[in-house]
Motif scaffolding. Sequence first.
Motif, PDB file in Angstrom:
ATOM      1  N   GLU A  99       0.138   4.013   9.924  1.00 33.28           N
ATOM      2  CA  GLU A  99      -0.098   5.118   8.997  1.00 33.28           C
ATOM      3  C   GLU A  99       0.530   6.400   9.540  1.00 33.28           C
ATOM      4  O   GLU A  99       0.695   6.560  10.746  1.00 33.28           O
ATOM      5  N   THR A 126       1.846  14.070   1.154  1.00 31.56           N
ATOM      6  CA  THR A 126       1.353  13.478  -0.084  1.00 31.56           C
ATOM      7  C   THR A 126       0.918  12.021   0.146  1.00 31.56           C
ATOM      8  O   THR A 126       1.505  11.304   0.967  1.00 31.56           O
ATOM      9  N   PRO A 127      -0.113  11.562  -0.551  1.00 30.21           N
ATOM     10  CA  PRO A 127      -0.687  10.227  -0.293  1.00 30.21           C
ATOM     11  C   PRO A 127       0.296   9.080  -0.452  1.00 30.21           C
ATOM     12  O   PRO A 127       0.146   8.047   0.195  1.00 30.21           O
ATOM     13  N   ASP A 128       1.306   9.243  -1.303  1.00 27.54           N
ATOM     14  CA  ASP A 128       2.253   8.150  -1.505  1.00 27.54           C
ATOM     15  C   ASP A 128       3.000   7.805  -0.223  1.00 27.54           C
ATOM     16  O   ASP A 128       3.334   6.641   0.023  1.00 27.54           O
ATOM     17  N   VAL A 164       1.806   8.127   2.880  1.00 29.15           N
ATOM     18  CA  VAL A 164       0.872   7.419   3.763  1.00 29.15           C
ATOM     19  C   VAL A 164       0.830   5.936   3.399  1.00 29.15           C
ATOM     20  O   VAL A 164       0.880   5.060   4.272  1.00 29.15           O
ATOM     21  N   GLU A 165       0.757   5.663   2.116  1.00 29.35           N
ATOM     22  CA  GLU A 165       0.698   4.277   1.659  1.00 29.35           C
ATOM     23  C   GLU A 165       1.988   3.530   1.983  1.00 29.35           C
ATOM     24  O   GLU A 165       1.963   2.378   2.435  1.00 29.35           O
ATOM     25  N   SER A 171       1.214  16.252  -5.582  1.00 28.36           N
ATOM     26  CA  SER A 171       0.943  14.912  -5.045  1.00 28.36           C
ATOM     27  C   SER A 171       0.973  13.853  -6.135  1.00 28.36           C
ATOM     28  O   SER A 171       1.313  12.695  -5.871  1.00 28.36           O
ATOM     29  N   LYS A 206      -9.012  10.210   5.900  1.00 28.22           N
ATOM     30  CA  LYS A 206      -9.512  10.391   4.541  1.00 28.22           C
ATOM     31  C   LYS A 206      -8.340  10.841   3.686  1.00 28.22           C
ATOM     32  O   LYS A 206      -7.539  11.675   4.108  1.00 28.22           O
ATOM     33  N   ASP A 207      -8.238  10.293   2.487  1.00 27.94           N
ATOM     34  CA  ASP A 207      -7.125  10.615   1.597  1.00 27.94           C
ATOM     35  C   ASP A 207      -6.971  12.125   1.438  1.00 27.94           C
ATOM     36  O   ASP A 207      -7.946  12.824   1.149  1.00 27.94           O
ATOM     37  N   ALA A 208      -5.747  12.608   1.666  1.00 31.67           N
ATOM     38  CA  ALA A 208      -5.339  14.002   1.448  1.00 31.67           C
ATOM     39  C   ALA A 208      -5.956  14.978   2.444  1.00 31.67           C
ATOM     40  O   ALA A 208      -5.778  16.186   2.311  1.00 31.67           O
TER      41      ALA A 208
END
Length: 514
Positions: A310, A296-298, A300-301, A428, A337-339
Amino acid sequence: MTTTTVDATIERWLATYDAPDADVAFLLCDRHDPQTVAFTFVAPDLSTRDMTYGELAEQSRRLATVLAERGVREGDRVPVLMGKRPELVVTLMAIWRLGAVHVPLFTAFATGAIEMRVAGAKARLVVTEPDQRAKLDPIEGIDVVETGAEFDRLIADAEPLAETVAVGGEGIFLQLYTSGTTGKPKGVPVPVRALAAFHSYLHYGLDVREDDVFWNAADPGWAYGLYYGIVAPLVAGRRNLLLASGFTPESTVAVLRELGVTNFAGAPTMYRALSKSGLVSGVRLRRASSAGEPLTPDVVEWAEDALGVEVRDHYGQTELGMVICNNWHEDVAQPLKDASMGQPLPGYAAGVLDGQIAIDVPGSPLLWFTGYHEEPAKSAERFTPDRRWYLSADTGRVDEDGYYFFTARDDDVILAAGYRIGPFDVESVLVTHPAVVDVAVVGRPDPEGIRGEVVEAFVVLAEGVDGSAELARELQELVRDGYSKHAYPRAVHFVEALPKTPSGKVQRYLLRQA
């Protein structure tokens, strides 16, 4: 490095690992410097013990003699029920010296799951450790070899096996069983030629270098931990850490920090637990990779600040190994790239057929799966009738730049009011809420009979948080306002835990039946 050079490397690996005289014990052990460390075993108190290739070779040759005297022959399936301890890798190497086939058994299994795999493999002998022995006692018709003082004595007294059995590139050396997310586990025979694919992922996907402190934290009872925590490091001559205890955020942070890990690989649930723990400090990684379920993108951030790098998501299956990756090696790396789960690993070509992620068989020289063990009907389902494409049963898409995006297992796609909704997209969004520790989204029949299916969310909350109607509305609005009005969960169920396979994959079919 040019594409031509990468292709040449793939061809060289295939020439080695797919040779008619390919010898597993030689390729994974005997060709390496005997003074080089193969594994570092980490105890719960963080004390460590190194095992060199020389030690591994000597002990496995002696154990191979013991197993041969117990009747193990070329082609026999030998299940191993053991944790991440030195005897595990010695046993595996001994099995391979005899040309036999290792069948991994996860230590969290109960007797029923073990018996199904032992029977499916037609095994006559199982190797285990004292803490696991009681699970095998109810199973009739098997011989058991147990670690301990007697095991050590047998090895010490045995003569080293003089010659190993070379089974060749098409010979089977592993037989895993699928994790059972959608039904009964199926046997996956792994040929020696798969070593080329495993080497490609360790090199290009994970970018494990000679000077790295590499830690694949996955359990070797399952594909990711076995393929890339045991086999791939051995084939490439790279050291891996094997931690004796199970996962906790506290122990993971301690190992990362105290042992100076530079290259880490684990499941998304590990990263998510670390991000929610508030314990991560003093950790700086060169590479971080995730596999098993979509990342999930959270996470990665969070990782860029907390880990200094990353986290790159990678996609694969028990039947394939890893095939689509956000590759780390500088020769093939592309921006994230996101996701997205990235682009095909060198040695593979992919596409999307009718919304399903597929692998181009003739375009993928590293593809090694040909079918399940003694299940021709199930095997046929994995390929198009002309066997031109391997069908993953996972839905997804590919964009104009060649980046792939996972949607769901084909069985998990939600059909609501004419929309196809991927559970991962909704999950996500929900997992970004500070009260949410874990979440799974499924489609269930619309009680009003209007929409076909409705989206429902099963949410595990942080300790001390109450599952109120107000919080449920807040989560619904989070999806409705932050993602899409058509995809918000019509019902939110607060649960203590999600049903998962022992390897950590959510069994959504059980939630649909709830």
